[in-house]
Design a protein around this motif. Structure first.
Motif, short mmCIF file in Angstrom:
data_model
loop_
_atom_site.label_atom_id
_atom_site.label_comp_id
_atom_site.label_asym_id
_atom_site.label_seq_id
_atom_site.Cartn_x
_atom_site.Cartn_y
_atom_site.Cartn_z
N SER A 135 0.84 -1.21 0.00
CA SER A 135 0.00 0.00 0.00
C SER A 135 0.87 1.26 0.00
O SER A 135 0.55 2.24 -0.67
N ALA A 136 1.97 1.23 0.73
CA ALA A 136 2.87 2.39 0.75
C ALA A 136 3.55 2.56 -0.60
O ALA A 136 3.70 3.69 -1.08
N ARG A 137 3.94 1.46 -1.23
CA ARG A 137 4.57 1.56 -2.55
C ARG A 137 3.58 2.12 -3.57
O ARG A 137 3.92 2.98 -4.38
N GLU A 138 2.32 1.66 -3.50
CA GLU A 138 1.29 2.17 -4.41
C GLU A 138 1.06 3.67 -4.17
O GLU A 138 1.00 4.46 -5.11
N ALA A 139 0.97 4.06 -2.91
CA ALA A 139 0.76 5.47 -2.58
C ALA A 139 1.96 6.30 -3.03
O ALA A 139 1.79 7.39 -3.59
N PHE A 140 3.17 5.78 -2.83
CA PHE A 140 4.33 6.57 -3.20
C PHE A 140 4.48 6.72 -4.71
O PHE A 140 4.92 7.75 -5.20
N ALA A 148 -2.58 11.29 -2.88
CA ALA A 148 -2.23 9.91 -3.28
C ALA A 148 -3.02 8.89 -2.47
O ALA A 148 -3.59 7.95 -3.04
N VAL A 149 -3.07 9.05 -1.15
CA VAL A 149 -3.78 8.05 -0.34
C VAL A 149 -5.29 8.14 -0.54
O VAL A 149 -6.00 7.15 -0.36
N LEU A 159 -11.71 14.39 -0.46
CA LEU A 159 -10.35 14.56 0.05
C LEU A 159 -9.37 14.79 -1.09
O LEU A 159 -8.52 15.69 -1.02
N ALA A 160 -9.50 14.01 -2.16
CA ALA A 160 -8.63 14.19 -3.32
C ALA A 160 -8.81 15.58 -3.93
O ALA A 160 -7.84 16.24 -4.28
#
Length: 181
Positions: free
Chosen positions: A109-114, A137-138, A160-161
Motif C-alpha cells: 500500500s505504501a509503494r502504491e501510494a508513493f 495519493a492516499v 479529500l482528493a
C-alpha cells in the motif's frame, strides 16, 4: 532544472519516509504502509496535509487519524480471531523491536501510494514535495487500512482528493506570485 528540483525535495522526502518508518515501528509493524505515510505527511512542518483535512472537517487532526488507523488495525486482528484487549500499545512486544533495515522497505500500500505521489509531483512541477501530495495519493487508494480509516472519520475520498488538488493549486499559485514579485 529537474535535478535542482529533486535535490530540493530530498529533505522533505527524508522526513516523510523516516516519519512513516517511525509511525510503523510505533504501531508494531516491520514496514510502513500507506497509513503511515499519511501520518508522516500530517506531521510535516510545511502543514499542507493538515490544511487539506481541515478544509473537509476542522476536527480531524493527526491524533484522530492515528486513532482511526489504530481502530482499523485492531478490527483487522479481531476479524481473524485475535482479541485486542485495549488500545494497541506502541511498546507491545513484536515487530516494533526489530532493527531498522538499512534500505527503505515498505508494504504494497505504501509503494502504491508513493508511486501516486511521484506522479503528482511530476504533474505539478512548480510545487515542491509536500503533505498535500501524500493526501491526494492516499485518497486514491480503494482498499486497505487508509480508506477504511477515512470512512471512520467520515471523510469522502473523492472530496479529500479534490481538497488536496485545490491545496496543490494554491501552492502553485503562491509559488508563481513569489517569483513574479
Amino acid at each position: 532544472m529537474k535535478l535542482t528540483r529533486t535535490i530540493k525535495d530530498i529533505p522533505t522526502l527524508r522526513t516523510l519516509l523516516e516519519g512513516a518508518e517511525a509511525e510503523a515501528r510505533d504501531a508494531g509493524r516491520a514496514e510502513p504502509g500507506a497509513e503511515h505515510l499519511l501520518l508522516a505527511a500530517l506531521a510535516l512542518p510545511e502543514g499542507s496535509a493538515p490544511r487539506v483535512l481541515a478544509h473537509l472537517d476542522p476536527t480531524v487532526d493527526l491524533a484522530r487519524v492515528r486513532a482511526a488507523i489504530a481502530a482499523q488495525h485492531a478490527a483487522a486482528l479481531e476479524a481473524v480471531g485475535i482479541e485486542v484487549p485495549g488500545p494497541l500499545a506502541a511498546d507491545a512486544p513484536g515487530e516494533a523491536d526489530l532493527p531498522v533495515p538499512p534500505t527503505y522497505r515498505a508494504d504494497a500500500s505504501a509503494r502504491e501510494a508513493f508511486r501516486a505521489v511521484t506522479e503528482l509531483v511530476r504533474a505539478k512541477p512548480r510545487v515542491p514535495l509536500c503533505g498535500a501530495h501524500v493526501v491526494a495519493a492516499v485518497a486514491g487508494l480503494e482498499h486497505g487500512t487508509t480508506p477504511r480509516a477515512l470512512r471512520i472519520l467520515g471523510i469522502d475520498r473523492e472530496a479529500l482528493a479534490a481538497a488536496a488538488r485545490a491545496e496543490l493549486a494554491r501552492l502553485a499559485a503562491a509559488g508563481r506570485d513569489r517569483r513574479s514579485a
